[in-house]
Design a protein around this motif. Structure first.
Motif, PDB file in Angstrom:
ATOM      1  N   ALA A 296       6.142  -2.792   4.183  1.00 25.07           N
ATOM      2  CA  ALA A 296       5.822  -1.370   4.214  1.00 25.07           C
ATOM      3  C   ALA A 296       6.556  -0.674   3.071  1.00 25.07           C
ATOM      4  N   SER A 297       5.928   0.365   2.522  1.00 29.38           N
ATOM      5  CA  SER A 297       6.565   1.024   1.386  1.00 29.38           C
ATOM      6  C   SER A 297       6.277   2.517   1.349  1.00 29.38           C
ATOM      7  N   ILE A 298       7.197   3.227   0.719  1.00 31.14           N
ATOM      8  CA  ILE A 298       7.005   4.611   0.300  1.00 31.14           C
ATOM      9  C   ILE A 298       6.923   4.587  -1.216  1.00 31.14           C
ATOM     10  N   LEU A 299       5.835   5.092  -1.764  1.00 32.69           N
ATOM     11  CA  LEU A 299       5.604   5.029  -3.202  1.00 32.69           C
ATOM     12  C   LEU A 299       5.675   6.427  -3.813  1.00 32.69           C
ATOM     13  N   VAL A 300       6.387   6.505  -4.935  1.00 31.07           N
ATOM     14  CA  VAL A 300       6.512   7.760  -5.677  1.00 31.07           C
ATOM     15  C   VAL A 300       6.100   7.459  -7.116  1.00 31.07           C
ATOM     16  N   HIS A 316      -4.680   3.273  -4.115  1.00 29.00           N
ATOM     17  CA  HIS A 316      -5.301   2.034  -3.616  1.00 29.00           C
ATOM     18  C   HIS A 316      -4.549   1.533  -2.388  1.00 29.00           C
ATOM     19  N   PHE A 317      -3.217   1.598  -2.420  1.00 31.25           N
ATOM     20  CA  PHE A 317      -2.408   1.155  -1.280  1.00 31.25           C
ATOM     21  C   PHE A 317      -2.499   2.145  -0.128  1.00 31.25           C
ATOM     22  N   ALA A 318      -2.501   3.431  -0.446  1.00 26.90           N
ATOM     23  CA  ALA A 318      -2.573   4.446   0.609  1.00 26.90           C
ATOM     24  C   ALA A 318      -3.879   4.342   1.382  1.00 26.90           C
ATOM     25  N   GLY A 321      -3.846   1.804   3.970  1.00 28.50           N
ATOM     26  CA  GLY A 321      -2.846   1.971   5.014  1.00 28.50           C
ATOM     27  C   GLY A 321      -1.578   1.184   4.764  1.00 28.50           C
ATOM     28  N   ALA A 322      -1.362   0.771   3.519  1.00 28.31           N
ATOM     29  CA  ALA A 322      -0.222  -0.082   3.179  1.00 28.31           C
ATOM     30  C   ALA A 322       1.005   0.698   2.745  1.00 28.31           C
ATOM     31  N   ALA A 323       0.856   1.986   2.430  1.00 29.61           N
ATOM     32  CA  ALA A 323       1.981   2.748   1.890  1.00 29.61           C
ATOM     33  C   ALA A 323       1.810   4.224   2.194  1.00 29.61           C
ATOM     34  N   ARG A 324       2.929   4.936   2.198  1.00 33.02           N
ATOM     35  CA  ARG A 324       2.936   6.399   2.206  1.00 33.02           C
ATOM     36  C   ARG A 324       3.238   6.829   0.780  1.00 33.02           C
TER      37      ARG A 324
END
Length: 391
Positions: A296-300, A316-318, A321-324
């Motif tokens: 799981a990840s939070i991407l900035v 693409h990840f959001a 459902g793979a990242a916030r």
């Protein structure tokens, strides 16, 4: 970890394959993986890069007899600076062309970055086939300039934006080739990675090959906002920009938190695999690693990334459902604290996100890219009347 079991190439494929990449680790690291796989498969390989990126080639550059390191300029800034940089590119192209002629180069593979331009210009001038690999969800400028003439294009993401329509028929989604340590970590670590430490949570903060100053400025304060019991269950690992390790560690201490800080972690892949949550930028290589390992990840996304490609990668990840995902401007300490409190407290949500990330993985990207290269060599050998490449 390579799965290749190739026979040595025949004379038809004995010519050199030139791998061109430069700038950041995002371009060089997948190029390095492919160069290593080619040499393992018995194909003579050479590299062209620049001094800024040369450190990312590691021991491979020392093992190869054919490595050319160029002085490259910056294609950004005021017009005079860009003009000088382009003049240097053209001069380098002439130098690379002379160098290629002495090494029987049969194919050039460009992984992006302005330092790859001289090799691609030289290939086009000499009539040598060339192939491109694009790591991001938006095709980079150098890749766009050469895509129409490329014999094949490997893509890190499906539906890559700004891929010229005329080149789509020659494009294949391969994913981004990953280092052996990442593949090993993905293979060895499972969702039972918390065994023996059920009361602890591991948070990994990483900013790509150049680090992310904003993470060091905002995340210590964000973590200090968490419920005290949750905050003190955390094992924090923070990759900082070079030279800022002590500054960031001091910020954590100000808030009564302990964090392991460094500009470089040689075992970063294993740390990713052991993490419960990752906070990261959204470069194509970083996301390929997160997907392969399944976390799981939070991407900035980096807001100044060319063509805003990191935002496209993160989207693409959001969507999966793979990242916030948070824009840097909106990712304040308060917003970060809210997101962290929710995700760190919810094992089920993190597990769902990790599975979604893993569904995006392409762990055999290295093999797929090499297979594309070998097909081009086959075609080149047939055109030369020299037979086929042995597999």
């Amino acid at each position: 970890m390579s799965m290749f079991r190739h026979a040595a190439p025949t004379t038809a494929a004995a010519g050199t394959i030139l791998i061109a990449a430069g700038g950041t680790g995002g371009h060089v690291l997948p190029a390095r993986v492919v160069a290593e796989r080619l040499t393992e498969a018995g194909h003579p390989a050479a590299i062209v890069s620049d001094r800024r990126a040369h450190r990312h080639w590691g021991a491979l550059a020392a093992r190869l007899d054919n490595a050319l390191v160029l002085e490259s300029g910056h294609m950004t800034g005021h017009p005079g600076r860009r003009l000088l940089a382009m003049a240097r590119v053209l001069a380098n192209a002439r130098r690379v062309a002379r160098w290629m002629k002495t090494r029987d180069v049969r194919l050039v593979v460009g992984f992006g970055g302005y330092p790859s331009m001289p090799a691609l210009i030289a290939a086009r001038r000499l009539g040598i086939p060339f192939m491109l690999h694009e790591q991001n969800a938006v095709m980079g400028r150098v890749q766009r300039w050469f895509a129409r003439d490329a014999d094949a294009i490997a893509l890190g993401f499906p539906d890559t934006a700004r891929l010229p329509a005329a080149a789509r028929a020659r494009a294949e989604v391969t994913g981004t080739p990953l280092r052996a340590d990442v593949l090993a970590a993905a293979h060895e670590m499972t969702n039972d990675h918390r065994e023996g430490r059920a009361d602890r949570l591991r948070l990994l903060i990483c900013g790509g090959s150049l680090g992310a100053r904003v993470f060091g400025e905002r995340l210590p304060a964000a973590l200090a906002r968490l419920d005290e019991d949750l905050a003190h269950r955390l094992d924090i690992t923070h990759q900082t920009p070079a030279g800022e390790e002590g500054i960031v560690a001091a910020r954590y201490r100000e808030y009564g938190l302990a964090a392991e800080t460094a500009a470089f972690f040689p075992d970063l892949a294993r740390r990713m695999a052991a993490a419960d949550l990752i906070i990261a930028r959204a470069g194509g290589g970083t996301l390929a690693e997160i997907a392969a390992i399944g976390r799981a990840s939070i991407l900035v996304p980096l807001p100044i990334a060319a063509d805003d490609h990191q935002a496209a990668n993160a989207l693409h990840f959001a969507r999966a459902g793979a990242a916030r995902v948070f824009a840097q401007e909106a990712f304040t300490s308060e917003v970060a604290a809210h997101a962290l409190a929710r995700l760190l407290a919810d094992d089920r949500e993190r597990s769902t996100m990790a599975a979604a990330a893993r569904s995006l993985a392409r762990p055999h990207a290295d093999e797929t890219v090499v297979a594309m290269i070998e097909r081009l060599l086959d075609r080149s050998g047939e055109d030369d009347g020299a037979g086929e490449v042995a597999r």
